[in-house]
Design an enzyme around this catalytic site. Structure first.
Site, PDB file in Angstrom:
ATOM      1  N   HIS A   1       0.831  -1.198   0.000  1.00 37.57           N
ATOM      2  CA  HIS A   1       0.000   0.000   0.000  1.00 37.57           C
ATOM      3  C   HIS A   1       0.875   1.262   0.000  1.00 37.57           C
ATOM      4  O   HIS A   1       0.713   2.145  -0.851  1.00 37.57           O
ATOM      5  CB  HIS A   1      -0.909  -0.034   1.242  1.00 37.57           C
ATOM      6  CG  HIS A   1      -1.890   1.069   1.334  1.00 37.57           C
ATOM      7  ND1 HIS A   1      -3.217   0.920   1.009  1.00 37.57           N
ATOM      8  CD2 HIS A   1      -1.761   2.365   1.717  1.00 37.57           C
ATOM      9  CE1 HIS A   1      -3.845   2.061   1.182  1.00 37.57           C
ATOM     10  NE2 HIS A   1      -2.985   2.961   1.626  1.00 37.57           N
ATOM     11  N   GLU A   2       1.829   1.323   0.900  1.00 41.14           N
ATOM     12  CA  GLU A   2       2.679   2.519   0.987  1.00 41.14           C
ATOM     13  C   GLU A   2       3.602   2.623  -0.217  1.00 41.14           C
ATOM     14  O   GLU A   2       3.862   3.727  -0.727  1.00 41.14           O
ATOM     15  CB  GLU A   2       3.487   2.516   2.296  1.00 41.14           C
ATOM     16  CG  GLU A   2       2.652   2.487   3.586  1.00 41.14           C
ATOM     17  CD  GLU A   2       1.664   3.634   3.705  1.00 41.14           C
ATOM     18  OE1 GLU A   2       1.894   4.717   3.110  1.00 41.14           O
ATOM     19  OE2 GLU A   2       0.634   3.455   4.378  1.00 41.14           O
TER      20      GLU A   2
ATOM     21  N   ASP B   1      -7.580   7.286   3.009  1.00 39.11           N
ATOM     22  CA  ASP B   1      -7.294   7.782   1.655  1.00 39.11           C
ATOM     23  C   ASP B   1      -8.588   8.108   0.922  1.00 39.11           C
ATOM     24  O   ASP B   1      -8.694   9.157   0.281  1.00 39.11           O
ATOM     25  CB  ASP B   1      -6.522   6.717   0.854  1.00 39.11           C
ATOM     26  CG  ASP B   1      -5.181   6.368   1.489  1.00 39.11           C
ATOM     27  OD1 ASP B   1      -4.612   7.229   2.178  1.00 39.11           O
ATOM     28  OD2 ASP B   1      -4.716   5.230   1.301  1.00 39.11           O
TER      29      ASP B   1
END
Lengths: 251, 251, 251, 251, 251, 251
Positions: free
Chosen positions: F59-60, F135
């Protein structure tokens, strides 16, 4: 508020309750009376101008004749056009037994009686005035209660449509959410309208048949300002419509 | 607030009530006055620029001529374009008998009178300004009250459409829920619009017939700043429209 | 409030809870009782007029017969038309085991039992009255809970439709927002209506078959004011419908 | 808050009021300033990066040229791109006579002037930025006020569409209910959009004709940071569009 | 509240949190527990009637078998039908690693597990009860969160549909406004429904295949009241479905 | 709250602000942090399970690659998957000049960067998780602001669609009323969706081209937990896509 204000408040509330055929003064009467006193203290003890007096006399006479003439409304105890506080005139019903239940027929006749003031003005003066404002408020609330509280509309059925409406703040309505769809809202509006229009037509038919009585009662009121039941019935008798009409009206 | 503020508050409220033909200062006038004083203390005692003065003079002259010319509006007592507080000018009606009832015809004429300021500007300057803001607010409220409070619209009928609207907080409207369907909302909007547009057309027709009067009154106002009834009627007489037109207007 | 008021409050709340087949007094009973006491202290200890008593007797008899006659409702423990506070009469169910779950069938029968008072009046007097107001409120809430809380409607499915509805203020509903679309609102309304109308028809069918029982129970109530289970069952036996009908009704 | 905060608050409010061409600081300026100070105390006294400075210069130049070029907007007194608090630059209008009325033409030109900052950026950089946020807020409020407060839309007519909107809490809008139907809401939206788009096109046409002026003013601003009226007019003269275009623009 | 009440409050909250597979007690558990204790203090330590016990046993057995049988749900640690407070029975999941993320598959399986109690009742008794109320609340909230918070619905896409929903009052929802159109509301409802119905069908298919396990677990529960993991797995092994079915179920 | 709580509150707020690329801690960060601390004090200093760590790493890495790869997003300063408080990992942008304006292109790229975490998970694991919740909240708010605050949607035009939305309570949204019609609400929803879906597709295209980089960055993160800019760029260089693809991506 000093003592005189409180006395005034109680008086206003009592008249309001009387106009609504209530035997006790409720929260809603107090609230309305407070509003009225706040809004217009200077209007107490006024003298009506001649044109207003005439409209009021016919308005109250209309109420009285329809209330007396329909089967399920209370008889007339007293009619007055002596104004007091915000109240320019009223019809005091006969004391009745302490009833707890109301039937659909009683609601329908009560609504017709409430509309009769407006009807009388239209028959005589062709022009509606603001005099019927309180009547129209009660008419709408009664018709809406028939449809949404008492299950008296076949279209809606034996249901209550705002079960979440009564809230903890002593019956005052604050910020509650409508709990039904737009479809049902439309049906409620249609039923309320049907009930009101139908009662209006009945009041109109009855008062047009009894126009002679209407004129006689109103003109006597303008002269005497107050009529008790005996005087009222005496005028009716002296001006009763033709028997055929009266019979047709009885069913 | 110190004493001078309170005095100012009472003055503003009194002018507001006067513009609304009210004999007493109500809650709503106080509230509006507080808002105005908070919003613009620096605007008191100002001098209008020349163009604004001219617009105001025609605006007030328009009000005055229509109020005088229609059957159910009050006669003109005084016209002024001396600005004070937020009020740039106003027409003070004649003291009338203390009436309690208002008919549909009176409402319709009052609305036409309120719209006449805007109409006068459009006839003379072709361009609307913000001057009519308070008039339009009252016009809309009156037309809406006719439809939803006083049962004066045949399309809606003898009902009140927000019986739950008046609430216990002294008439201020906070968070109440609309109690009717979108269908009825649309009918109300259509009726309110019909009433306003019809009154607007009547004011326009009347002022176009009496354009000479309009110019005469406005120009005299620009010169003298204040006209009393006698002066006002004198100007009207000297500038009356052709008899044919006046007769056509009388019905 | 002084001591007597509090005693009255607790009494009212207890009767309300009993009518709702609740074993404990909840927040909602207290709130309703406070409202009632505020609204009408003068109505306590009143005597019903004859017509009202007759309506109430048939109303309560209707409740009792349907509650006894349906499979999933509680048996009748006591019937009374002695009015107390706002309560003009009620049917006390048999003490039952302390159940925690309710099935769809129980809800449907409970709704039918609640509607039976209204049905009995219609069968006997052809005219609905206000007597069913509390019943209709409960009916609507139960039917709505079936659809939106307990997933008992196949059309809506195993969901809860206002998960955000219960709020922190002890279950009172203040200002929550509807969390679903107008489409779903329409489906909920249709399902609630279907459930209520269907229960109404079942109550009507059952009471029409057992009209002799209805009359016998109501007339005895008018005479004795209170019936215990033994007396009630004895009347039913003496007036049971023809076996064919009873059998048809059993499924 | 300590003294320095209060000073800062008053400064911010004064700048806000100036940008809005108001001569006094109102409630709304205080409220906005409080929000801004709470949200971003660290941003005071910052240095703009070069790209932002360039965007701001063209943005303010756009405002200035359209404000100067349209008939009903105020002349330009000063232009600055020295940022202070949240304000990255602004155009200070000429002191004008203390006007009280605004015409539809003035509103339309004011809206065009407010949109001119955005238009200038689009002409030069093809890409809109967040710089126009306050302008767009004012544009929308002004256009909405024209339609719903000042009766300046023929489609809506001489009415006010939220007469209940102003509430007693000093003009802050809390929880008021929309008082018109969805149909009218759609018409309002369409009219507001029509007014905004039309003003946008006028600003665009004017700035495209005067692109040389736009570039000259912006580039001088980047160099000098502040321009007074004399300097501004001097640049305009040196870069005026062809006479044909200027004449076409004059009507 | 005295000490015993607080102890009770904490106990109730802890059980609620456990049923929700939460490792900590949150604000919402406290609020719910306060409501429950206020609403029904008399219900603590009650004895379930036989029929209710039977329903609860099959309900919890249904939860346990589906939770154990699906790939993305937690294993069963303990099953109990000893009622405590409002909780008539529950399935305690195995302690798991402290996970922070949940995938769409986990949500789907968790929803199926929550619906399995209701499914088991329908398979065995054909009639839904109120027992599933809390399950349905969680199911709806989870499905709605998938669609509106976690972007797990392709129809809606990677968005959050009520960004303004979480408010400063510790997560309680008060008076927020829906921030999207009726069109989107309809899509959300459709997606939530699709997710719930699909999970329901999966739970139903699985439990119908494993009906022998369901009966065995429930009947043992009725006898022993509590089952630990070892006992539970032992019953499953003794009643596993035919291999073909198990294999079909595995994908 | 004692001192340690306050310290924790400030830490949480600072991380939140950092994730939002804000240089100062605002009201909203404080409010969110208070909620988080209330909701889950026990979760601090936890150890992630292996599967969660893997998801977070990809994800990051997705965020970082898209933020670095798009033209208008900030460069990557640091990437970490050391969890702290509620934050399981984050990408710290490069310190940039203190910019005040944002263009439409910057918003579009920022949205693509925010969606890249979700996109990376889908590319690698085919299954969305809850990790993207914050997000998605930001994405929706940014896209909505583009449409309704900054006039960046041609379909809506240069307007602000909730001018009354910001209220005096420090930016918290309480009970404001939607000020536009359902038609406009539908258009806003469509535009917001269009912006989000378009950014999603761009992030997806970019990450699919650079899948080798994605895997390399994520796997290194799993090993080292923290990457600084130098390390990050070094990994990118060693895994850059074919030149043709990179060129195609550049426009």
């Amino acid at each position: 508020m000093v003592g005189a204000d409180l006395e005034n408040l109680v008086n206003e509330s009592a008249i309001l309750a009387a106009r609504r055929n209530k035997r006790t003064i409720g929260m809603s009467e107090f609230v309305e009376s407070i509003e009225r006193i706040m809004a217009g203290p200077a209007r107490r003890s006024r003298v009506l101008d001649a044109e207003d007096r005439r409209v009021i006399a016919y308005h109250e006479a209309g109420h009285a004749i329809v209330m007396e003439g329909l089967e399920h409304t209370e008889g007339v105890g007293k009619i007055t056009i002596v104004s007091r506080g915000q109240t320019l005139g009223y019809v005091m019903p006969l004391p009745e037994e302490d009833r707890n239940l109301r039937s659909r027929a009683e609601y329908e006749d009560t609504i017709a009686g409430l509309l009769a003031g407006r009807v009388a003005e239209e028959i005589m003066f062709d022009e509606p005035t603001t005099s019927a404002s309180n009547d129209l408020e009660r008419v709408t609330k009664l018709a809406k209660a028939m449809v949404t509280r008492f299950g008296m509309s076949d279209l809606i059925g034996p249901m209550q449509l705002n079960p979440g409406e009564s809230n903890p703040f002593m019956g005052m309505e604050i910020g509650h959410q409508r709990s039904y769809s737009e479809d049902v809202a439309r049906k409620i509006d249609a039923e309320v309208r049907r009930i009101v229009i139908s009662a209006y037509e009945r009041a109109r038919t009855l008062l047009q048949e009894r126009k002679a009585q209407l004129i006689a009662v109103a003109e006597t009121l303008l002269e005497k300002e107050v009529l008790d039941r005996k005087e009222f019935l005496h005028i009716l008798e002296g001006n009763s419509p033709a028997p055929a009409v009266a019979a047709a009206n009885a069913d």
